[in-house]
Motif scaffolding. Structure first.
Motif, mmCIF file in Angstrom:
data_model
loop_
_atom_site.group_PDB
_atom_site.id
_atom_site.type_symbol
_atom_site.label_atom_id
_atom_site.label_comp_id
_atom_site.label_asym_id
_atom_site.label_seq_id
_atom_site.Cartn_x
_atom_site.Cartn_y
_atom_site.Cartn_z
ATOM 1 N N MET A 203 0.834 -1.198 0.000
ATOM 2 C CA MET A 203 0.000 0.000 0.000
ATOM 3 C C MET A 203 0.872 1.253 0.000
ATOM 4 N N GLY A 204 1.931 1.238 0.803
ATOM 5 C CA GLY A 204 2.820 2.400 0.894
ATOM 6 C C GLY A 204 3.512 2.703 -0.416
ATOM 7 N N MET A 205 3.934 1.653 -1.128
ATOM 8 C CA MET A 205 4.567 1.847 -2.429
ATOM 9 C C MET A 205 3.580 2.469 -3.423
ATOM 10 N N SER A 206 2.369 1.911 -3.454
ATOM 11 C CA SER A 206 1.340 2.443 -4.352
ATOM 12 C C SER A 206 1.001 3.890 -3.986
ATOM 13 N N TYR A 207 0.880 4.158 -2.698
ATOM 14 C CA TYR A 207 0.531 5.495 -2.216
ATOM 15 C C TYR A 207 1.535 6.541 -2.704
ATOM 16 N N GLN A 208 2.841 6.239 -2.579
ATOM 17 C CA GLN A 208 3.856 7.217 -2.974
ATOM 18 C C GLN A 208 3.900 7.409 -4.481
ATOM 19 N N ILE A 209 3.720 6.333 -5.226
ATOM 20 C CA ILE A 209 3.707 6.462 -6.694
ATOM 21 C C ILE A 209 2.543 7.341 -7.136
ATOM 22 N N ILE A 210 1.372 7.123 -6.532
ATOM 23 C CA ILE A 210 0.216 7.961 -6.859
ATOM 24 C C ILE A 210 0.495 9.412 -6.479
ATOM 25 N N ASP A 211 1.131 9.637 -5.330
ATOM 26 C CA ASP A 211 1.528 10.993 -4.929
ATOM 27 C C ASP A 211 2.398 11.642 -6.000
ATOM 28 N N ASP A 212 3.347 10.867 -6.526
ATOM 29 C CA ASP A 212 4.272 11.393 -7.532
ATOM 30 C C ASP A 212 3.568 11.664 -8.863
ATOM 31 N N ILE A 213 2.550 10.892 -9.148
ATOM 32 C CA ILE A 213 1.737 11.146 -10.351
ATOM 33 C C ILE A 213 0.921 12.427 -10.176
ATOM 34 N N LEU A 214 0.284 12.544 -9.009
ATOM 35 C CA LEU A 214 -0.564 13.713 -8.747
ATOM 36 C C LEU A 214 0.224 15.016 -8.760
ATOM 37 N N ASP A 215 1.512 14.945 -8.472
ATOM 38 C CA ASP A 215 2.348 16.137 -8.513
ATOM 39 C C ASP A 215 2.351 16.748 -9.915
ATOM 40 N N PHE A 216 2.038 15.929 -10.912
ATOM 41 C CA PHE A 216 1.970 16.422 -12.298
ATOM 42 C C PHE A 216 0.540 16.618 -12.784
ATOM 43 N N THR A 217 -0.401 15.830 -12.289
ATOM 44 C CA THR A 217 -1.745 15.836 -12.874
ATOM 45 C C THR A 217 -2.765 16.669 -12.093
ATOM 46 N N ALA A 218 -2.502 16.939 -10.814
ATOM 47 C CA ALA A 218 -3.441 17.730 -10.020
ATOM 48 C C ALA A 218 -3.123 19.219 -10.162
ATOM 49 N N SER A 219 -4.101 20.045 -9.816
ATOM 50 C CA SER A 219 -3.906 21.499 -9.917
ATOM 51 C C SER A 219 -3.205 22.034 -8.668
ATOM 52 N N GLU A 220 -2.705 23.257 -8.783
ATOM 53 C CA GLU A 220 -2.047 23.891 -7.637
ATOM 54 C C GLU A 220 -3.010 24.023 -6.464
ATOM 55 N N LYS A 221 -4.269 24.320 -6.761
ATOM 56 C CA LYS A 221 -5.276 24.460 -5.705
ATOM 57 C C LYS A 221 -5.489 23.123 -5.001
ATOM 58 N N GLU A 222 -5.556 22.049 -5.765
ATOM 59 C CA GLU A 222 -5.762 20.718 -5.187
ATOM 60 C C GLU A 222 -4.548 20.266 -4.382
ATOM 61 N N LEU A 223 -3.360 20.557 -4.899
ATOM 62 C CA LEU A 223 -2.129 20.115 -4.250
ATOM 63 C C LEU A 223 -1.765 20.944 -3.029
ATOM 64 N N GLY A 224 -2.175 22.213 -3.036
ATOM 65 C CA GLY A 224 -1.742 23.117 -1.972
ATOM 66 C C GLY A 224 -0.323 23.586 -2.178
ATOM 67 N N LYS A 225 0.209 23.360 -3.386
ATOM 68 C CA LYS A 225 1.552 23.794 -3.768
ATOM 69 C C LYS A 225 1.602 23.782 -5.290
ATOM 70 N N PRO A 226 2.599 24.406 -5.909
ATOM 71 C CA PRO A 226 2.648 24.426 -7.376
ATOM 72 C C PRO A 226 2.773 23.023 -7.962
#
Length: 323
Positions: A203-226
């Protein structure tokens, strides 16, 4: 479905853990108290305590003992975030000022150290030496993961193995330890403990990979950072590794990273956009899905109780989350 709805039956117990966290981070020193409290109030999913509680449901569920483990692991996670923000020079986390932004690097580092110490103090209530050995090992690996990330900043000559080893240390082991320690403190049998550890790791491996994907696909507002913050800071994540299979993107990154002491954000914006629209995102998600399936497989070895259903639902949420 919102994440919290997957474990509503834990609401009362999680509330008690939140109270314990507030009590634990209290400090007589005003700056330490304010900085620690700001971090606690910044929110978060409290996933590590949730994993401790759910894992403990497979054994002797004694909340007075379990809450010490749950709060200790959340404090360790919080402390690592404070240190991360200093290392990455981050002013914003979850859309709010970081401790280092509101005070300074020195206060942030000492706040992180204080919270680590409080976590260890809380854990002394556990009288099982093996639990202490696992926690110490987890904290050592977490530190090694941070050092490895610093060492590999702006290094485009990385491979999948290096990346996976790094996220194992930085993220997966704290989650797997949450599951394992929950099992240990509840005195589950060895097979149950192993299954929960494996579930937490995958689960932890999947969680971090998804985090790294969202860093590119989510908006700044959603991420709370650029968007693309990790890459801007020189962190080479799985989407970047796959995107660099395109020689044009790799060449652009080489040019952008030519002077790592003077990165031009304007040069990075189109690169981040190209990565977000490339097949690297789907490839990275495919790796996450493989880990997710292994997490589901680990659950198949556990008895069919409410906690097992909650763990499966969390895995489903994490694997498909958009933020």
């Amino acid at each position: 479905m919102k994440l919290a709805k997957t474990y509503t039956f834990l609401k009362k117990d999680l509330s008690l853990i939140e109270d314990a966290l507030e009590e634990t981070v209290y400090a007589d020193q005003p700056v330490l108290h304010d900085a620690s409290t700001q971090l606690l109030k910044a929110g978060g999913k409290r996933l590590r305590p949730v994993f401790v509680l759910l894992a403990s449901k497979f054994g002797d569920y004694n909340l007075n003992r379990i809450k010490n483990v749950a709060s200790s692991l959340e404090l360790i996670h919080m402390a690592s975030l404070v240190h991360d923000d200093v290392i990455d020079d981050s002013d914003i986390r979850r859309g709010k000022p970081t401790v280092k932004a509101k005070w300074d690097n020195q206060v942030a580092m000492l706040t992180g150290d204080y919270i680590f110490a409080k976590a260890l103090q809380q854990f002394t209530e556990i009288d099982q030496p093996r639990a202490h050995q696992i926690l110490a090992k987890t904290m050592m690996e977490l530190t090694i993961g941070e050092i490895e990330q610093i060492k590999d900043k702006y290094n485009l000559d990385q491979n999948l193995r290096v990346y996976l080893r790094r996220i194992k240390r930085k993220t997966a082991l704290l989650i797997s330890s949450s599951c394992q320690l929950g099992a240990i403190v509840a005195n589950t049998d060895n097979e149950t403990e192993k299954a929960l550890f494996r579930y937490g790791y995958f689960m932890g491996m999947s969680y971090q990979i998804i985090d790294d994907i969202l860093d590119f696909t989510a908006s700044e507002k959603e991420l709370g950072k650029p968007a693309g913050s990790d890459l801007l800071q020189g962190n080479i994540t799985l989407p970047v590794l796959y995107a660099m299979e395109n020689r044009h993107i790799r060449h652009e990154l080489e040019e952008a990273f030519a002077d790592t002491g003077n990165i031009n954000p304007n040069l990075m914006v189109p690169i981040i956009s190209k990565i977000s629209k490339s097949d690297a995102i789907a490839k990275a998600r495919g790796v996450s899905d493989q880990y997710l399936q292994k997490a589901y497989d680990s659950l198949s070895l556990l008895p069919d109780i409410q906690a097992k259903e909650a763990l499966a639902n969390i895995a489903n949420y994490i694997g498909n989350r958009k933020i």
